[in-house]
Design a protein around this motif. Structure first.
Motif, PDB file in Angstrom:
ATOM      1  N   LEU A 168       0.826  -1.209   0.000  1.00 36.76           N
ATOM      2  CA  LEU A 168       0.000   0.000   0.000  1.00 36.76           C
ATOM      3  C   LEU A 168       0.861   1.260   0.000  1.00 36.76           C
ATOM      4  N   ILE A 169       1.922   1.265   0.785  1.00 39.35           N
ATOM      5  CA  ILE A 169       2.833   2.417   0.827  1.00 39.35           C
ATOM      6  C   ILE A 169       3.519   2.601  -0.522  1.00 39.35           C
ATOM      7  N   ASP A 170       3.941   1.500  -1.149  1.00 40.07           N
ATOM      8  CA  ASP A 170       4.572   1.594  -2.472  1.00 40.07           C
ATOM      9  C   ASP A 170       3.617   2.150  -3.513  1.00 40.07           C
ATOM     10  N   LYS A 171       2.365   1.716  -3.478  1.00 38.59           N
ATOM     11  CA  LYS A 171       1.372   2.228  -4.424  1.00 38.59           C
ATOM     12  C   LYS A 171       1.103   3.707  -4.188  1.00 38.59           C
ATOM     13  N   ALA A 172       1.071   4.117  -2.923  1.00 39.90           N
ATOM     14  CA  ALA A 172       0.855   5.531  -2.610  1.00 39.90           C
ATOM     15  C   ALA A 172       2.026   6.372  -3.111  1.00 39.90           C
ATOM     16  N   ARG A 173       3.255   5.877  -2.949  1.00 38.74           N
ATOM     17  CA  ARG A 173       4.435   6.602  -3.463  1.00 38.74           C
ATOM     18  C   ARG A 173       4.397   6.718  -4.977  1.00 38.74           C
ATOM     19  N   LYS A 174       4.047   5.629  -5.654  1.00 39.80           N
ATOM     20  CA  LYS A 174       3.970   5.658  -7.121  1.00 39.80           C
ATOM     21  C   LYS A 174       2.896   6.639  -7.578  1.00 39.80           C
ATOM     22  N   LEU A 175       1.777   6.650  -6.889  1.00 36.67           N
ATOM     23  CA  LEU A 175       0.693   7.587  -7.225  1.00 36.67           C
ATOM     24  C   LEU A 175       1.156   9.019  -7.006  1.00 36.67           C
ATOM     25  N   TRP A 176       1.859   9.272  -5.906  1.00 39.43           N
ATOM     26  CA  TRP A 176       2.351  10.625  -5.617  1.00 39.43           C
ATOM     27  C   TRP A 176       3.403  11.048  -6.649  1.00 39.43           C
ATOM     28  N   ASP A 177       4.294  10.139  -7.000  1.00 40.76           N
ATOM     29  CA  ASP A 177       5.334  10.461  -7.985  1.00 40.76           C
ATOM     30  C   ASP A 177       4.762  10.714  -9.367  1.00 40.76           C
ATOM     31  N   SER A 178       3.672  10.037  -9.701  1.00 39.71           N
ATOM     32  CA  SER A 178       3.088  10.219 -11.033  1.00 39.71           C
ATOM     33  C   SER A 178       2.065  11.355 -11.080  1.00 39.71           C
ATOM     34  N   SER A 179       1.787  11.972  -9.952  1.00 43.59           N
ATOM     35  CA  SER A 179       0.804  13.066  -9.947  1.00 43.59           C
ATOM     36  C   SER A 179       1.425  14.339 -10.541  1.00 43.59           C
ATOM     37  N   PRO A 180       0.602  15.210 -11.141  1.00 45.18           N
ATOM     38  CA  PRO A 180       1.129  16.432 -11.760  1.00 45.18           C
ATOM     39  C   PRO A 180       1.656  17.420 -10.709  1.00 45.18           C
ATOM     40  N   GLU A 181       2.455  18.383 -11.139  1.00 46.38           N
ATOM     41  CA  GLU A 181       3.066  19.369 -10.243  1.00 46.38           C
ATOM     42  C   GLU A 181       2.051  20.211  -9.472  1.00 46.38           C
ATOM     43  N   PRO A 182       0.942  20.659 -10.088  1.00 46.85           N
ATOM     44  CA  PRO A 182      -0.012  21.449  -9.289  1.00 46.85           C
ATOM     45  C   PRO A 182      -0.551  20.680  -8.077  1.00 46.85           C
ATOM     46  N   VAL A 183      -0.704  19.378  -8.209  1.00 47.83           N
ATOM     47  CA  VAL A 183      -1.174  18.564  -7.077  1.00 47.83           C
ATOM     48  C   VAL A 183      -0.092  18.498  -6.005  1.00 47.83           C
ATOM     49  N   LYS A 184       1.162  18.380  -6.432  1.00 48.38           N
ATOM     50  CA  LYS A 184       2.267  18.307  -5.468  1.00 48.38           C
ATOM     51  C   LYS A 184       2.488  19.647  -4.772  1.00 48.38           C
ATOM     52  N   ASN A 185       2.228  20.751  -5.479  1.00 50.19           N
ATOM     53  CA  ASN A 185       2.465  22.077  -4.918  1.00 50.19           C
ATOM     54  C   ASN A 185       1.279  22.604  -4.111  1.00 50.19           C
ATOM     55  N   PHE A 186       0.173  21.895  -4.106  1.00 51.04           N
ATOM     56  CA  PHE A 186      -1.005  22.327  -3.367  1.00 51.04           C
ATOM     57  C   PHE A 186      -0.685  22.361  -1.872  1.00 51.04           C
ATOM     58  N   PRO A 187      -1.146  23.379  -1.141  1.00 49.07           N
ATOM     59  CA  PRO A 187      -0.842  23.457   0.310  1.00 49.07           C
ATOM     60  C   PRO A 187      -1.703  22.478   1.112  1.00 49.07           C
ATOM     61  N   TRP A 188      -1.324  21.213   1.088  1.00 50.21           N
ATOM     62  CA  TRP A 188      -2.113  20.174   1.735  1.00 50.21           C
ATOM     63  C   TRP A 188      -2.183  20.365   3.247  1.00 50.21           C
ATOM     64  N   SER A 189      -1.110  20.799   3.862  1.00 49.41           N
ATOM     65  CA  SER A 189      -1.136  20.952   5.330  1.00 49.41           C
ATOM     66  C   SER A 189      -2.095  22.077   5.743  1.00 49.41           C
ATOM     67  N   LYS A 190      -2.125  23.161   4.965  1.00 45.75           N
ATOM     68  CA  LYS A 190      -3.064  24.248   5.277  1.00 45.75           C
ATOM     69  C   LYS A 190      -4.508  23.783   5.057  1.00 45.75           C
ATOM     70  N   ALA A 191      -4.729  22.979   4.018  1.00 47.67           N
ATOM     71  CA  ALA A 191      -6.070  22.444   3.770  1.00 47.67           C
ATOM     72  C   ALA A 191      -6.500  21.525   4.909  1.00 47.67           C
ATOM     73  N   LEU A 192      -5.563  20.721   5.420  1.00 40.41           N
ATOM     74  CA  LEU A 192      -5.871  19.847   6.551  1.00 40.41           C
ATOM     75  C   LEU A 192      -6.198  20.670   7.791  1.00 40.41           C
ATOM     76  N   ASP A 193      -5.418  21.720   8.043  1.00 40.97           N
ATOM     77  CA  ASP A 193      -5.697  22.596   9.184  1.00 40.97           C
ATOM     78  C   ASP A 193      -7.078  23.238   9.063  1.00 40.97           C
ATOM     79  N   ASN A 194      -7.428  23.710   7.875  1.00 34.32           N
ATOM     80  CA  ASN A 194      -8.754  24.315   7.664  1.00 34.32           C
ATOM     81  C   ASN A 194      -9.863  23.291   7.843  1.00 34.32           C
ATOM     82  N   PHE A 195      -9.630  22.064   7.382  1.00 31.92           N
ATOM     83  CA  PHE A 195     -10.628  21.008   7.533  1.00 31.92           C
ATOM     84  C   PHE A 195     -10.845  20.671   9.004  1.00 31.92           C
ATOM     85  N   ILE A 196      -9.754  20.550   9.761  1.00 32.07           N
ATOM     86  CA  ILE A 196      -9.868  20.250  11.191  1.00 32.07           C
ATOM     87  C   ILE A 196     -10.584  21.383  11.917  1.00 32.07           C
ATOM     88  N   GLN A 197     -10.262  22.633  11.554  1.00 30.39           N
ATOM     89  CA  GLN A 197     -10.933  23.780  12.182  1.00 30.39           C
ATOM     90  C   GLN A 197     -12.423  23.772  11.867  1.00 30.39           C
TER      91      GLN A 197
END
Length: 163
Positions: free
Chosen positions: A6-35
């Motif tokens: 599962l971890i290997d598949k997640a890494r492959k998915l992350w590596d094959s994802s486009p740059e805008p997805v990688k550059n998205f502020p995921w931690s800020k989105a998580l903080d907003n979701f928790i709030q």
């Protein structure tokens, strides 16, 4: 074995994802979701706490009336009211930053703790069924009052304290 796959598949998915997805502020989105989730929980608690408190208090009073011990109810309630005041003042002394907080976290913790003490009331031994829930009711009643006073504070008071 499956976790490694599962971890290997997640890494492959992350590596094959486009740059805008990688550059998205995921931690800020998580903080907003928790709030957002915390705000929703507080909203539900704010509007359900008083009706649940009223219904359970009536149930406990009816039990005491049935057992002909209604005359004993004011003692634990008054003791609970006094303890709530002590707990609130102690929390504010231990953490002066609570005075300027937007949300009265110390009151929420007190309410949750004494709600958890109150809810198993029917399963306490005989005298516990009479005293413990009414003691918790006294604490909760005063905590609700403190919360009302907290939200009715003038906004200018908060601003002048922080200056």
């Amino acid at each position: 074995m499956k976790l490694d796959q599962l971890i290997d598949k997640a890494r492959k998915l992350w590596d094959s994802s486009p740059e805008p997805v990688k550059n998205f502020p995921w931690s800020k989105a998580l903080d907003n979701f928790i709030q957002l989730i915390l705000d929703l929980i507080l909203f539900v608690i704010r509007y359900l706490a008083v009706p649940v408190f009223a219904v359970t208090s009536l149930s406990e009073l009816s039990y005491c009336a049935h057992e002909r011990k209604l005359v004993l109810v004011p003692l634990p309630v008054l003791f609970g009211v006094a303890i709530a005041g002590i707990l609130k003042e102690t929390a504010l002394e231990l953490s002066p930053r609570l005075k300027d907080a937007e949300v009265p976290w110390h009151l929420i913790v007190i309410a949750i703790f004494f709600t958890l003490i109150k809810l198993p009331g029917p399963y306490y031994p005989y005298w516990g069924r009479i005293f413990i829930p009414h003691f918790a009711n006294g604490v909760l009643l005063r905590t609700i009052w403190f919360t009302i006073l907290w939200y009715r504070r003038p906004k200018s008071l908060k601003m002048s304290d922080s200056s």
